[in-house]
Design a protein around this motif. Sequence first.
Motif, PDB file in Angstrom:
ATOM      1  N   ALA A 149       3.594  -3.838  -1.754  1.00 41.99           N
ATOM      2  CA  ALA A 149       2.617  -4.911  -1.347  1.00 41.99           C
ATOM      3  C   ALA A 149       1.084  -3.957  -1.231  1.00 41.99           C
ATOM      4  CB  ALA A 149       2.967  -5.589  -0.176  1.00 41.99           C
ATOM      5  N   ARG A 191      -2.697   0.169   1.552  1.00 46.16           N
ATOM      6  CA  ARG A 191      -4.292  -0.259   1.196  1.00 46.16           C
ATOM      7  C   ARG A 191      -5.023   1.083   1.249  1.00 46.16           C
ATOM      8  NH1 ARG A 191      -2.585  -3.656   5.780  1.00 46.16           N
ATOM      9  NH2 ARG A 191      -2.915  -5.862   5.310  1.00 46.16           N
ATOM     10  N   LEU A 234       9.931  -2.918   2.420  1.00 49.03           N
ATOM     11  CA  LEU A 234       8.384  -3.320   1.899  1.00 49.03           C
ATOM     12  C   LEU A 234       7.679  -2.160   2.348  1.00 49.03           C
ATOM     13  CD1 LEU A 234       6.220  -5.520   1.683  1.00 49.03           C
ATOM     14  CD2 LEU A 234       6.594  -5.975   4.121  1.00 49.03           C
ATOM     15  N   GLY A 275      -2.854  -3.685  -1.138  1.00 48.76           N
ATOM     16  CA  GLY A 275      -4.272  -4.167  -0.873  1.00 48.76           C
ATOM     17  C   GLY A 275      -5.225  -4.282  -1.992  1.00 48.76           C
ATOM     18  N   VAL A 312       3.598  -1.351   2.251  1.00 41.49           N
ATOM     19  CA  VAL A 312       2.206  -2.058   2.326  1.00 41.49           C
ATOM     20  C   VAL A 312       1.403  -0.785   2.231  1.00 41.49           C
ATOM     21  CG1 VAL A 312       0.447  -3.228   3.433  1.00 41.49           C
ATOM     22  CG2 VAL A 312       2.793  -3.933   3.621  1.00 41.49           C
ATOM     23  N   SER A 367       1.838  -8.049  -3.009  1.00 41.23           N
ATOM     24  CA  SER A 367       0.295  -7.991  -2.687  1.00 41.23           C
ATOM     25  C   SER A 367       0.375  -8.351  -1.054  1.00 41.23           C
ATOM     26  CB  SER A 367      -0.506  -9.235  -3.490  1.00 41.23           C
ATOM     27  OG  SER A 367      -1.748  -9.157  -2.856  1.00 41.23           O
ATOM     28  N   THR A 368      -0.604  -7.715  -0.403  1.00 45.10           N
ATOM     29  CA  THR A 368      -0.930  -8.188   0.844  1.00 45.10           C
ATOM     30  C   THR A 368      -1.239  -9.445   0.945  1.00 45.10           C
ATOM     31  OG1 THR A 368      -3.124  -7.399   0.742  1.00 45.10           O
ATOM     32  CG2 THR A 368      -1.618  -5.663   1.785  1.00 45.10           C
ATOM     33  N   GLN A 384      -6.979  -7.613   5.568  1.00 46.70           N
ATOM     34  CA  GLN A 384      -7.414  -8.435   4.417  1.00 46.70           C
ATOM     35  C   GLN A 384      -8.892  -8.924   4.799  1.00 46.70           C
ATOM     36  OE1 GLN A 384      -4.837  -8.475   2.788  1.00 46.70           O
ATOM     37  NE2 GLN A 384      -5.267 -10.061   1.386  1.00 46.70           N
ATOM     38  N   HIS A 410       7.150 -12.646  -2.043  1.00 47.37           N
ATOM     39  CA  HIS A 410       7.645 -11.879  -0.928  1.00 47.37           C
ATOM     40  C   HIS A 410       9.003 -12.621  -0.470  1.00 47.37           C
ATOM     41  CE1 HIS A 410       7.893  -9.780   2.902  1.00 47.37           C
ATOM     42  NE2 HIS A 410       7.769 -10.949   3.511  1.00 47.37           N
ATOM     43  N   LEU A 455       1.540 -11.893   2.446  1.00 45.06           N
ATOM     44  CA  LEU A 455       1.599 -11.562   3.895  1.00 45.06           C
ATOM     45  C   LEU A 455       0.670 -12.301   4.611  1.00 45.06           C
ATOM     46  CD1 LEU A 455       2.628  -7.832   3.635  1.00 45.06           C
ATOM     47  CD2 LEU A 455       4.130  -9.835   3.225  1.00 45.06           C
TER      48      LEU A 455
END
Length: 261
Positions: A189, A247, A243, A191, A245, A147-148, A254, A168, A151
């Motif tokens: 990961a 979203r 990785l 969002g 990410v 997940s974000t 975030q 992570h 991070l």
Amino acid sequence: MPGPPTHPASGPRELPGTGRTAVVTGASSGIGAATATRLAAEGFDVVLGARRMDRLTGLAASIGARALPLDVTDPDSVAAFAGALDRVDVLVNNAGGAFDANPVAEADLDSWARTYEVNVLGTVRLTKALLPALIASGAGDVLFVGSTAGLVSYEGGASYTAAKHGVHTLAETLRLELFDQPVRVVEIAPGMVRTEEFALNRVQDQDRAEAVYRGVREPLVAEDVADCIAWALTRPHHVNVDLLVVRPRAQAAQHKVHREG
């Protein structure tokens, strides 16, 4: 002069996952169910693991997969699950969740323990159990759905962010430890993802759960994350997506989410 380019004869092509067995945990709903569905469509022999067998068996029947009971927090359940598998080429560690939104000053330590047990210890427990089979496959994949929150920290999210930071770090450490083994270690990961249960399990109130996504134009859905997972797992095996990410466009960070109206 050279003639026109030639093309290989058209015909059925082997799907990327053909002959490979993929285990998906937390597969009874949300990202897990969407991932299982997508991997089955990609030709993987999918094994679904979760506690809610009523949901799991229905999904398995609809996509041509195998359903096995699995509680990642229970060592006996993990041992029985691992013992029922003849081979494992892919492990998608998806089981997890958030169970409170309290500030640290009001921390519910039982909730913290549950969050860590499901997201971190359960993931370690199953990964450890299946790692020999993944190495023996000669081309294994361990994929962590992070997940974000793993991070970047945020207010009211300490129990979940602490756990996902653990996931992570787990992925990073395992990748270092397996550098000379034929196993890729991948972390996806996401969002903001709108699923049927995640926010509701966290806040235990339907109105508050819906408010998380209110005004957000097109938050991610489970199928978006499943698409990223399938893409990473179907790259040539020398390509490791360390990785990824992902979203929704409306979520720049975030704390920076565009809400209409």
